[in-house]
Every structure is written in C-alpha cells, then in structure tokens.
Design a protein around this motif. Structure first.
Motif, PDB file in Angstrom:
ATOM      1  N   LEU A  15      -0.886   0.462  12.634  1.00 38.54           N
ATOM      2  CA  LEU A  15      -1.981   1.117  11.923  1.00 38.54           C
ATOM      3  C   LEU A  15      -1.489   1.807  10.649  1.00 38.54           C
ATOM      4  O   LEU A  15      -2.121   1.717   9.601  1.00 38.54           O
ATOM      5  CB  LEU A  15      -2.676   2.115  12.839  1.00 38.54           C
ATOM      6  CG  LEU A  15      -3.908   2.808  12.291  1.00 38.54           C
ATOM      7  CD1 LEU A  15      -4.978   1.792  11.932  1.00 38.54           C
ATOM      8  CD2 LEU A  15      -4.451   3.793  13.306  1.00 38.54           C
ATOM      9  N   LYS A  16      -0.354   2.486  10.736  1.00 39.30           N
ATOM     10  CA  LYS A  16       0.204   3.148   9.552  1.00 39.30           C
ATOM     11  C   LYS A  16       0.513   2.131   8.466  1.00 39.30           C
ATOM     12  O   LYS A  16       0.227   2.351   7.287  1.00 39.30           O
ATOM     13  CB  LYS A  16       1.458   3.942   9.929  1.00 39.30           C
ATOM     14  CG  LYS A  16       1.151   5.224  10.656  1.00 39.30           C
ATOM     15  CD  LYS A  16       2.401   5.972  11.024  1.00 39.30           C
ATOM     16  CE  LYS A  16       2.063   7.228  11.810  1.00 39.30           C
ATOM     17  NZ  LYS A  16       3.252   7.931  12.275  1.00 39.30           N
ATOM     18  N   ASP A  17       1.092   1.009   8.861  1.00 41.51           N
ATOM     19  CA  ASP A  17       1.402  -0.057   7.909  1.00 41.51           C
ATOM     20  C   ASP A  17       0.110  -0.655   7.344  1.00 41.51           C
ATOM     21  O   ASP A  17      -0.002  -0.895   6.145  1.00 41.51           O
ATOM     22  CB  ASP A  17       2.247  -1.129   8.597  1.00 41.51           C
ATOM     23  CG  ASP A  17       2.731  -2.180   7.622  1.00 41.51           C
ATOM     24  OD1 ASP A  17       3.247  -1.803   6.546  1.00 41.51           O
ATOM     25  OD2 ASP A  17       2.595  -3.377   7.928  1.00 41.51           O
ATOM     26  N   PHE A  18      -0.857  -0.874   8.209  1.00 40.82           N
ATOM     27  CA  PHE A  18      -2.121  -1.503   7.838  1.00 40.82           C
ATOM     28  C   PHE A  18      -2.919  -0.658   6.842  1.00 40.82           C
ATOM     29  O   PHE A  18      -3.570  -1.178   5.938  1.00 40.82           O
ATOM     30  CB  PHE A  18      -2.953  -1.755   9.104  1.00 40.82           C
ATOM     31  CG  PHE A  18      -4.244  -2.478   8.877  1.00 40.82           C
ATOM     32  CD1 PHE A  18      -4.260  -3.849   8.646  1.00 40.82           C
ATOM     33  CD2 PHE A  18      -5.447  -1.799   8.906  1.00 40.82           C
ATOM     34  CE1 PHE A  18      -5.452  -4.522   8.444  1.00 40.82           C
ATOM     35  CE2 PHE A  18      -6.646  -2.462   8.704  1.00 40.82           C
ATOM     36  CZ  PHE A  18      -6.645  -3.824   8.474  1.00 40.82           C
ATOM     37  N   THR A  19      -2.868   0.658   6.992  1.00 36.89           N
ATOM     38  CA  THR A  19      -3.686   1.547   6.159  1.00 36.89           C
ATOM     39  C   THR A  19      -2.893   2.247   5.057  1.00 36.89           C
ATOM     40  O   THR A  19      -3.436   3.123   4.376  1.00 36.89           O
ATOM     41  CB  THR A  19      -4.373   2.618   7.028  1.00 36.89           C
ATOM     42  OG1 THR A  19      -3.373   3.400   7.693  1.00 36.89           O
ATOM     43  CG2 THR A  19      -5.317   1.994   8.047  1.00 36.89           C
ATOM     44  N   GLN A  20      -1.655   1.865   4.829  1.00 38.28           N
ATOM     45  CA  GLN A  20      -0.814   2.605   3.890  1.00 38.28           C
ATOM     46  C   GLN A  20      -1.360   2.627   2.460  1.00 38.28           C
ATOM     47  O   GLN A  20      -1.139   3.588   1.730  1.00 38.28           O
ATOM     48  CB  GLN A  20       0.608   2.064   3.891  1.00 38.28           C
ATOM     49  CG  GLN A  20       0.763   0.678   3.288  1.00 38.28           C
ATOM     50  CD  GLN A  20       2.185   0.182   3.367  1.00 38.28           C
ATOM     51  OE1 GLN A  20       3.085   0.908   3.770  1.00 38.28           O
ATOM     52  NE2 GLN A  20       2.395  -1.070   2.993  1.00 38.28           N
ATOM     53  N   TRP A  22      -4.610   2.512   1.693  1.00 39.16           N
ATOM     54  CA  TRP A  22      -5.996   2.982   1.695  1.00 39.16           C
ATOM     55  C   TRP A  22      -6.093   4.382   1.107  1.00 39.16           C
ATOM     56  O   TRP A  22      -5.198   5.200   1.266  1.00 39.16           O
ATOM     57  CB  TRP A  22      -6.548   3.027   3.117  1.00 39.16           C
ATOM     58  CG  TRP A  22      -6.796   1.708   3.738  1.00 39.16           C
ATOM     59  CD1 TRP A  22      -6.314   0.501   3.348  1.00 39.16           C
ATOM     60  CD2 TRP A  22      -7.576   1.461   4.907  1.00 39.16           C
ATOM     61  NE1 TRP A  22      -6.758  -0.480   4.194  1.00 39.16           N
ATOM     62  CE2 TRP A  22      -7.519   0.081   5.156  1.00 39.16           C
ATOM     63  CE3 TRP A  22      -8.295   2.277   5.763  1.00 39.16           C
ATOM     64  CZ2 TRP A  22      -8.183  -0.501   6.228  1.00 39.16           C
ATOM     65  CZ3 TRP A  22      -8.947   1.697   6.828  1.00 39.16           C
ATOM     66  CH2 TRP A  22      -8.895   0.318   7.050  1.00 39.16           C
ATOM     67  N   ASP A  23      -7.204   4.659   0.465  1.00 42.63           N
ATOM     68  CA  ASP A  23      -7.506   6.012   0.021  1.00 42.63           C
ATOM     69  C   ASP A  23      -8.278   6.670   1.162  1.00 42.63           C
ATOM     70  O   ASP A  23      -9.493   6.737   1.165  1.00 42.63           O
ATOM     71  CB  ASP A  23      -8.350   5.972  -1.253  1.00 42.63           C
ATOM     72  CG  ASP A  23      -8.586   7.354  -1.826  1.00 42.63           C
ATOM     73  OD1 ASP A  23      -7.869   8.289  -1.437  1.00 42.63           O
ATOM     74  OD2 ASP A  23      -9.505   7.494  -2.647  1.00 42.63           O
ATOM     75  N   ASN A  24      -7.538   7.105   2.167  1.00 37.52           N
ATOM     76  CA  ASN A  24      -8.120   7.574   3.417  1.00 37.52           C
ATOM     77  C   ASN A  24      -8.014   9.092   3.502  1.00 37.52           C
ATOM     78  O   ASN A  24      -6.966   9.660   3.236  1.00 37.52           O
ATOM     79  CB  ASN A  24      -7.363   6.920   4.583  1.00 37.52           C
ATOM     80  CG  ASN A  24      -8.038   7.130   5.912  1.00 37.52           C
ATOM     81  OD1 ASN A  24      -8.748   8.098   6.121  1.00 37.52           O
ATOM     82  ND2 ASN A  24      -7.800   6.223   6.824  1.00 37.52           N
ATOM     83  N   LEU A  40     -11.280   6.905  10.947  1.00 40.79           N
ATOM     84  CA  LEU A  40     -10.468   6.227   9.942  1.00 40.79           C
ATOM     85  C   LEU A  40     -11.281   5.479   8.890  1.00 40.79           C
ATOM     86  O   LEU A  40     -10.710   4.941   7.943  1.00 40.79           O
ATOM     87  CB  LEU A  40      -9.498   5.254  10.631  1.00 40.79           C
ATOM     88  CG  LEU A  40      -8.574   5.900  11.667  1.00 40.79           C
ATOM     89  CD1 LEU A  40      -7.692   4.861  12.323  1.00 40.79           C
ATOM     90  CD2 LEU A  40      -7.734   6.996  11.023  1.00 40.79           C
ATOM     91  N   GLY A  41     -12.589   5.433   9.061  1.00 46.17           N
ATOM     92  CA  GLY A  41     -13.435   4.803   8.065  1.00 46.17           C
ATOM     93  C   GLY A  41     -13.347   3.290   8.010  1.00 46.17           C
ATOM     94  O   GLY A  41     -13.602   2.684   6.977  1.00 46.17           O
ATOM     95  N   PHE A  42     -12.970   2.669   9.118  1.00 47.29           N
ATOM     96  CA  PHE A  42     -12.881   1.213   9.175  1.00 47.29           C
ATOM     97  C   PHE A  42     -14.255   0.577   8.938  1.00 47.29           C
ATOM     98  O   PHE A  42     -15.283   1.143   9.307  1.00 47.29           O
ATOM     99  CB  PHE A  42     -12.402   0.765  10.552  1.00 47.29           C
ATOM    100  CG  PHE A  42     -10.922   0.600  10.688  1.00 47.29           C
ATOM    101  CD1 PHE A  42     -10.386  -0.544  11.274  1.00 47.29           C
ATOM    102  CD2 PHE A  42     -10.041   1.585  10.263  1.00 47.29           C
ATOM    103  CE1 PHE A  42      -9.021  -0.692  11.423  1.00 47.29           C
ATOM    104  CE2 PHE A  42      -8.673   1.434  10.411  1.00 47.29           C
ATOM    105  CZ  PHE A  42      -8.166   0.288  10.982  1.00 47.29           C
TER     106      PHE A  42
END
Length: 93
Positions: A15-20, A22-24, A40-42
């Motif tokens: 998940l950390k890699d997947f969303t790195q 993103w402007d989250n 997480l705003g998916f």
C-alpha cells in the motif's frame, strides 16, 4: 501458512508503494481498520489496481477477490486492510 498479521505487514508495504505518488491527506499508520475508500480516498479503479499489485507482490494468481468485493450481487461499500488480510490467509502460503 501466513497469519493475518503477517499478511497485513505485507499489505501495508504494498500500500505504501502503491500510494507513494498520491496527494493523499491520510496521516498516521495503516492499521487493520484503515478503510480503502473512507480513509485513503480510493476510487473503484484504485481497488482493482491495488489487487493486481497485491497478487504480484504475494505471488498469487486468480485469487477469487470477487468473494470479498461482492455481497448479495452488489459491491461492498468499503474494505479495511484487516478484511483484506483475513481474506488472503486462505491463499498466501
């Protein structure tokens, strides 16, 4: 067979890699009750892409994620990391 907690650690890394990029706005640690949509705003497409990333990272193929994502013929409203980890226990060796 891996435990739910061991799988959760792997999911968190994926998940950390997947969303790195993103402007989250999510602050804090990923936990069992962290929701993909609510926290997480998916978007729907993000869930599909995340599942593909999970399968690649865990070496899974043709995992029946529809059993997790669908209930009574409809998509579930949201999904937590804990639910994902618990589901994957049966498939991760």
């Amino acid at each position: 067979m891996a435990s739910s907690d061991e799988i959760l650690v792997k999911l968190t890394a994926t998940l950390k890699d997947f969303t790195q990029d993103w402007d989250n706005e999510f602050e804090g640690e990923y936990q069992r009750d962290t929701k993909l949509l609510g926290d997480l705003g998916f978007e729907s497409i993000d869930i599909i892409q995340f599942i593909v990333a999970i399968e690649e990272d865990l070496g899974l193929f043709k995992t029946p994620f529809d059993k997790l994502l669908m209930k009574d013929g409809r998509y579930v409203d949201d999904l937590s990391l804990g639910q994902l980890a618990d589901f994957l226990v049966a498939y991760v060796k």
